[in-house]
Write an enzyme that holds these catalytic residues in place. Structure first.
Site, PDB file in Angstrom:
ATOM      1  N   ASN A   1     -41.475  41.669  25.146  1.00 43.92           N
ATOM      2  CA  ASN A   1     -40.354  40.733  24.964  1.00 43.92           C
ATOM      3  C   ASN A   1     -39.338  41.201  23.914  1.00 43.92           C
ATOM      4  O   ASN A   1     -38.134  41.034  24.096  1.00 43.92           O
ATOM      5  CB  ASN A   1     -40.859  39.321  24.675  1.00 43.92           C
ATOM      6  CG  ASN A   1     -41.698  39.237  23.436  1.00 43.92           C
ATOM      7  OD1 ASN A   1     -42.363  40.201  23.046  1.00 43.92           O
ATOM      8  ND2 ASN A   1     -41.679  38.095  22.788  1.00 43.92           N
TER       9      ASN A   1
ATOM     10  N   GLY B   1     -49.426  40.282  21.494  1.00 44.63           N
ATOM     11  CA  GLY B   1     -49.436  39.886  22.899  1.00 44.63           C
ATOM     12  C   GLY B   1     -50.093  38.529  23.068  1.00 44.63           C
ATOM     13  O   GLY B   1     -50.128  37.725  22.129  1.00 44.63           O
ATOM     14  N   SER B   2     -50.643  38.310  24.245  1.00 41.00           N
ATOM     15  CA  SER B   2     -51.173  36.981  24.568  1.00 41.00           C
ATOM     16  C   SER B   2     -52.519  36.725  23.885  1.00 41.00           C
ATOM     17  O   SER B   2     -53.262  37.663  23.556  1.00 41.00           O
ATOM     18  CB  SER B   2     -51.334  36.856  26.077  1.00 41.00           C
ATOM     19  OG  SER B   2     -52.207  37.863  26.534  1.00 41.00           O
TER      20      SER B   2
ATOM     21  N   GLU C   1     -51.401  39.552  16.604  1.00 38.07           N
ATOM     22  CA  GLU C   1     -50.174  38.739  16.623  1.00 38.07           C
ATOM     23  C   GLU C   1     -50.087  38.120  18.006  1.00 38.07           C
ATOM     24  O   GLU C   1     -49.685  38.778  18.966  1.00 38.07           O
ATOM     25  CB  GLU C   1     -48.957  39.643  16.343  1.00 38.07           C
ATOM     26  CG  GLU C   1     -48.956  40.261  14.964  1.00 38.07           C
ATOM     27  CD  GLU C   1     -48.632  39.243  13.872  1.00 38.07           C
ATOM     28  OE1 GLU C   1     -48.003  38.219  14.176  1.00 38.07           O
ATOM     29  OE2 GLU C   1     -49.044  39.468  12.717  1.00 38.07           O
TER      30      GLU C   1
ATOM     31  N   CYS D   1     -41.916  34.734  21.158  1.00 36.17           N
ATOM     32  CA  CYS D   1     -43.220  34.149  20.836  1.00 36.17           C
ATOM     33  C   CYS D   1     -43.112  32.932  19.927  1.00 36.17           C
ATOM     34  O   CYS D   1     -43.943  32.040  19.985  1.00 36.17           O
ATOM     35  CB  CYS D   1     -44.119  35.202  20.199  1.00 36.17           C
ATOM     36  SG  CYS D   1     -43.341  35.994  18.793  1.00 36.17           S
TER      37      CYS D   1
ATOM     38  N   GLU E   1     -48.737  28.348  27.233  1.00 32.16           N
ATOM     39  CA  GLU E   1     -47.484  28.742  26.582  1.00 32.16           C
ATOM     40  C   GLU E   1     -46.451  29.057  27.672  1.00 32.16           C
ATOM     41  O   GLU E   1     -46.764  29.748  28.644  1.00 32.16           O
ATOM     42  CB  GLU E   1     -47.741  29.994  25.736  1.00 32.16           C
ATOM     43  CG  GLU E   1     -46.519  30.506  25.025  1.00 32.16           C
ATOM     44  CD  GLU E   1     -46.779  31.841  24.308  1.00 32.16           C
ATOM     45  OE1 GLU E   1     -47.922  32.329  24.341  1.00 32.16           O
ATOM     46  OE2 GLU E   1     -45.822  32.375  23.738  1.00 32.16           O
TER      47      GLU E   1
HETATM   48  P1  NAD Z   1     -50.008  40.775  27.106  1.00 37.01           P
HETATM   49  O1  NAD Z   1     -51.122  40.273  26.291  1.00 37.01           O
HETATM   50  O2  NAD Z   1     -50.083  40.583  28.572  1.00 37.01           O
HETATM   51  O3  NAD Z   1     -49.741  42.342  26.884  1.00 37.01           O
HETATM   52  C1  NAD Z   1     -49.534  42.923  25.619  1.00 37.01           C
HETATM   53  C2  NAD Z   1     -50.012  44.347  25.639  1.00 37.01           C
HETATM   54  O4  NAD Z   1     -51.393  44.356  25.966  1.00 37.01           O
HETATM   55  C3  NAD Z   1     -49.313  45.256  26.656  1.00 37.01           C
HETATM   56  O5  NAD Z   1     -49.085  46.509  26.041  1.00 37.01           O
HETATM   57  C4  NAD Z   1     -50.334  45.388  27.768  1.00 37.01           C
HETATM   58  O6  NAD Z   1     -50.274  46.617  28.462  1.00 37.01           O
HETATM   59  C5  NAD Z   1     -51.650  45.265  27.042  1.00 37.01           C
HETATM   60  N1  NAD Z   1     -52.710  44.686  27.870  1.00 37.01           N
HETATM   61  C6  NAD Z   1     -52.583  43.811  28.895  1.00 37.01           C
HETATM   62  N2  NAD Z   1     -53.793  43.519  29.417  1.00 37.01           N
HETATM   63  C7  NAD Z   1     -54.702  44.212  28.691  1.00 37.01           C
HETATM   64  C8  NAD Z   1     -56.115  44.341  28.741  1.00 37.01           C
HETATM   65  N3  NAD Z   1     -56.843  43.678  29.633  1.00 37.01           N
HETATM   66  N4  NAD Z   1     -56.711  45.157  27.852  1.00 37.01           N
HETATM   67  C9  NAD Z   1     -56.000  45.836  26.927  1.00 37.01           C
HETATM   68  N5  NAD Z   1     -54.654  45.759  26.850  1.00 37.01           N
HETATM   69  C10 NAD Z   1     -54.011  44.967  27.709  1.00 37.01           C
HETATM   70  O7  NAD Z   1     -48.738  40.060  26.474  1.00 37.01           O
HETATM   71  P2  NAD Z   1     -47.264  40.155  26.934  1.00 37.01           P
HETATM   72  O8  NAD Z   1     -47.129  39.521  28.288  1.00 37.01           O
HETATM   73  O9  NAD Z   1     -46.748  41.535  26.751  1.00 37.01           O
HETATM   74  O10 NAD Z   1     -46.564  39.212  25.840  1.00 37.01           O
HETATM   75  C11 NAD Z   1     -46.580  37.835  25.955  1.00 37.01           C
HETATM   76  C12 NAD Z   1     -47.489  37.179  24.957  1.00 37.01           C
HETATM   77  O11 NAD Z   1     -47.411  37.814  23.713  1.00 37.01           O
HETATM   78  C13 NAD Z   1     -47.120  35.730  24.690  1.00 37.01           C
HETATM   79  O12 NAD Z   1     -48.294  34.982  24.592  1.00 37.01           O
HETATM   80  C14 NAD Z   1     -46.412  35.779  23.363  1.00 37.01           C
HETATM   81  O13 NAD Z   1     -46.452  34.583  22.619  1.00 37.01           O
HETATM   82  C15 NAD Z   1     -47.172  36.865  22.679  1.00 37.01           C
HETATM   83  N6  NAD Z   1     -46.355  37.494  21.660  1.00 37.01           N
HETATM   84  C16 NAD Z   1     -46.710  37.311  20.365  1.00 37.01           C
HETATM   85  C17 NAD Z   1     -45.921  37.859  19.371  1.00 37.01           C
HETATM   86  C18 NAD Z   1     -46.247  37.679  17.922  1.00 37.01           C
HETATM   87  O14 NAD Z   1     -45.589  38.318  17.096  1.00 37.01           O
HETATM   88  N7  NAD Z   1     -47.205  36.878  17.566  1.00 37.01           N
HETATM   89  C19 NAD Z   1     -44.798  38.606  19.712  1.00 37.01           C
HETATM   90  C20 NAD Z   1     -44.491  38.777  21.046  1.00 37.01           C
HETATM   91  C21 NAD Z   1     -45.286  38.223  22.022  1.00 37.01           C
END
Ligand code: NAD
Length: 491
Positions: free
Chosen positions: A148, A221-222, A243, A277, A367
């Protein structure tokens, strides 16, 4: 090894074509297998052992090189963000590029002094001694980032880790392919690959990286994937900075100035097409001003993005199709009170307002992470507290009110990553404030000096004097030691 590193640099070639007005990246990267990933990890391990990164001049020079690479690539960066997220250049500058340049500036300026031993007060029990905290890097760090804010969220943690003397392997998100390959190219220009490198790819590559043993793992990420990361890290007792996300509430009470409140909510919610996020996930508004606030929100959306946001140059797009379809599903069962228009061809999804009677709606089950804003109302503070308590501890928390007592009451009750009174999202803009979540929204924090701290182990060290050796702790112990009790109890 050199063949592998050559491949890492070569794999960054991208082949982009325009399709239905979206720039699609065919992501022509060389897939790394588990053995090659293991090799990268080994190279970084061996490099770390050379102690080169312990030298602050080496860290500083590496970051300075990176700074000049990023300055030269400014337009390329905006272009990648435009292609991945339809991100307007103005937004890309403020929320991605500028953030990283100021983090770099801060680290380059301070890393030498932050790396010096910190003298702490000695204990009388250890007299004579001088006591220190010795900052040392963790070692080899893995960082996995989201799509994002693909530039800023990949680099803010990376810069902190490098400033603190670590090596880094970064795995950016496959859903921002243009930025991912640009990051790989820019990082290869600035750093020795044994020091910092990029492994592009999907969850598969992330899993292969996670199978390795690291000294520190950062994941943004999530929450769902965060749990997978935490489990993998636990295998090797690796410390993590997680995060994550969650449902960040935005509370508006009857005293808040409606026009300004609406303007600030609209900015925070629809920035980056709602894919932030810390964006307000849902509104809980005092029933007495709900209708007025809804009208003001509609007006402010139009002021910001025009009568037809699809034509606005200030409005982004949904990053990828599955995410777009998820947005569609969230509003499927409801008629929005504003917006709700979309176009699958260019992944446009307009700013959308939903008026909800209860939290049973699909948009309140997870979310949202997109441009849909559900609006709930409350009659009493008890009812408001009950609604917020239905959800896990959020990453962001927003309250609009002129009543300080009410703001304090909410702050006393609720736990959250970071909050703001009378605005949204701006907690992010002050790098003196640590950025991070709590509970399901994450653990650990970074930004500014906190980034340096996040990647540093402060090694406690006592240097004992030898000119005197008080007898009190040695055996044989005295039968009576009331005099010692009375002295130590006074300290
Ligand atoms: P995601 O968790 O789907 O992916 C993030 C990363 O994890 C990517 O690089 C992806 O390739 C990797 N990934 C995906 N599945 C995986 C697995 N099974 N094993 C290991 N790695 C894996 O998240 P997203 O869709 O990229 O981002 C959205 C989420 O991230 C939302 O929930 C958002 O709130 C959160 N987010 C948090 C912050 C923060 O600073 N706290 C910032 C941005 C996004």
């Amino acid at each position: 090894m050199s063949i592998l590193l050559f491949q890492c640099k070569e794999k960054n070639k991208t082949n982009s074509i325009w399709l239905n007005s979206i720039k699609v990246n065919t992501f022509n990267r060389i897939q790394l297998n588990a053995m090659q990933i293991s090799e990268i990890r080994k190279n970084q391990l061996n490099f770390y052992k050379t102690q080169k990164t312990k030298n602050t001049a080496y860290r500083k020079n590496s970051l300075k090189r990176f700074q000049s690479v990023l300055i030269d690539a400014e337009n390329e960066i905006y272009m990648a963000l435009q292609n991945d997220l339809g991100k307007p250049e103005y937004e890309a500058f403020l929320t991605e590029y500028f953030v990283i340049l100021s983090e770099l500036h801060l680290m380059i300026k301070n890393l030498t002094s932050w790396s010096k031993p910190i003298r702490v007060k000695s204990s009388l029990v250890n007299f004579p001694s001088t006591d220190y905290l010795l900052p040392e890097p963790f070692g080899n760090c893995l960082q996995i980032s989201p799509w994002n804010y693909p530039f800023q969220l990949s680099l803010a943690t990376l810069i902190g880790a490098v400033a603190a003397g670590n090596t880094v392997v970064l795995k950016p998100s496959e859903h921002a392919p243009n930025t991912s390959s640009l990051l790989a190219k820019l990082i290869a220009k600035a750093f020795d690959p044994e020091h910092v490198t990029v492994v592009e790819g999907t969850a598969k590559e992330a899993q292969e990286l996670l199978a390795e043993r690291w000294d520190h793992i950062t994941f943004t990420g999530s929450t769902k994937v965060g749990k997978i990361i935490a489990k993998a890290a636990a295998e090797h007792l690796t410390p993590t900075l997680l995060e994550l996300g969650g449902k960040s509430p935005c509370i508006v009470d009857q005293t808040s100035p409606i026009k300004l409140t609406a303007k600030r909510i609209v900015w925070g919610k629809f920035l980056n097409c709602g894919q932030t996020c810390i964006a307000p996930d849902y509104l809980v508004v005092h029933h007495s001003i709900k209708n007025k606030l809804i009208e003001a929100l509609k007006k402010e959306i139009t002021n910001a993005y025009g009568e037809n946001p699809a034509e606005s140059e200030s409005y982004g797009k949904i990053a990828y199709r599955t995410h777009f379809l998820r947005m569609q599903n969230l509003i499927d069962s409801t008629t929005p009170i504003f917006g709700g228009d979309f176009n699958e061809n260019n992944l446009y999804f307009g700013p959308t307002l939903l008026e909800l009677e209860s939290i049973d709606h699909p948009s309140m089950k997870e979310e949202i992470f997109g441009p849909i804003l559900p609006i709930l109302s409350y009659n009493s503070e008890d009812e408001l507290i009950q609604i917020i308590n239905k959800f896990e501890k959020p990453l962001g928390f927003y309250v609009f009110s002129k009543r300080n007592k009410f703001i304090k009451k909410l702050n006393d009750i609720f736990s959250y990553g970071g909050g703001v009174a009378n605005d949204s999202v701006i907690q992010f803009a002050n790098n003196n404030l640590p950025f991070g979540g709590i509970g399901h929204s994450g653990m650990g924090s970074y930004h500014g000096k906190n980034s340096f701290r996040a990647y540093t182990h402060y090694k406690p060290f006592v240097k004992r004097g030898t000119w005197i050796d008080p007898f009190i702790r040695y055996a044989p112990y005295p039968k009576s030691f009331n005099w010692l009790k009375s002295v130590l109890k006074k300290i």
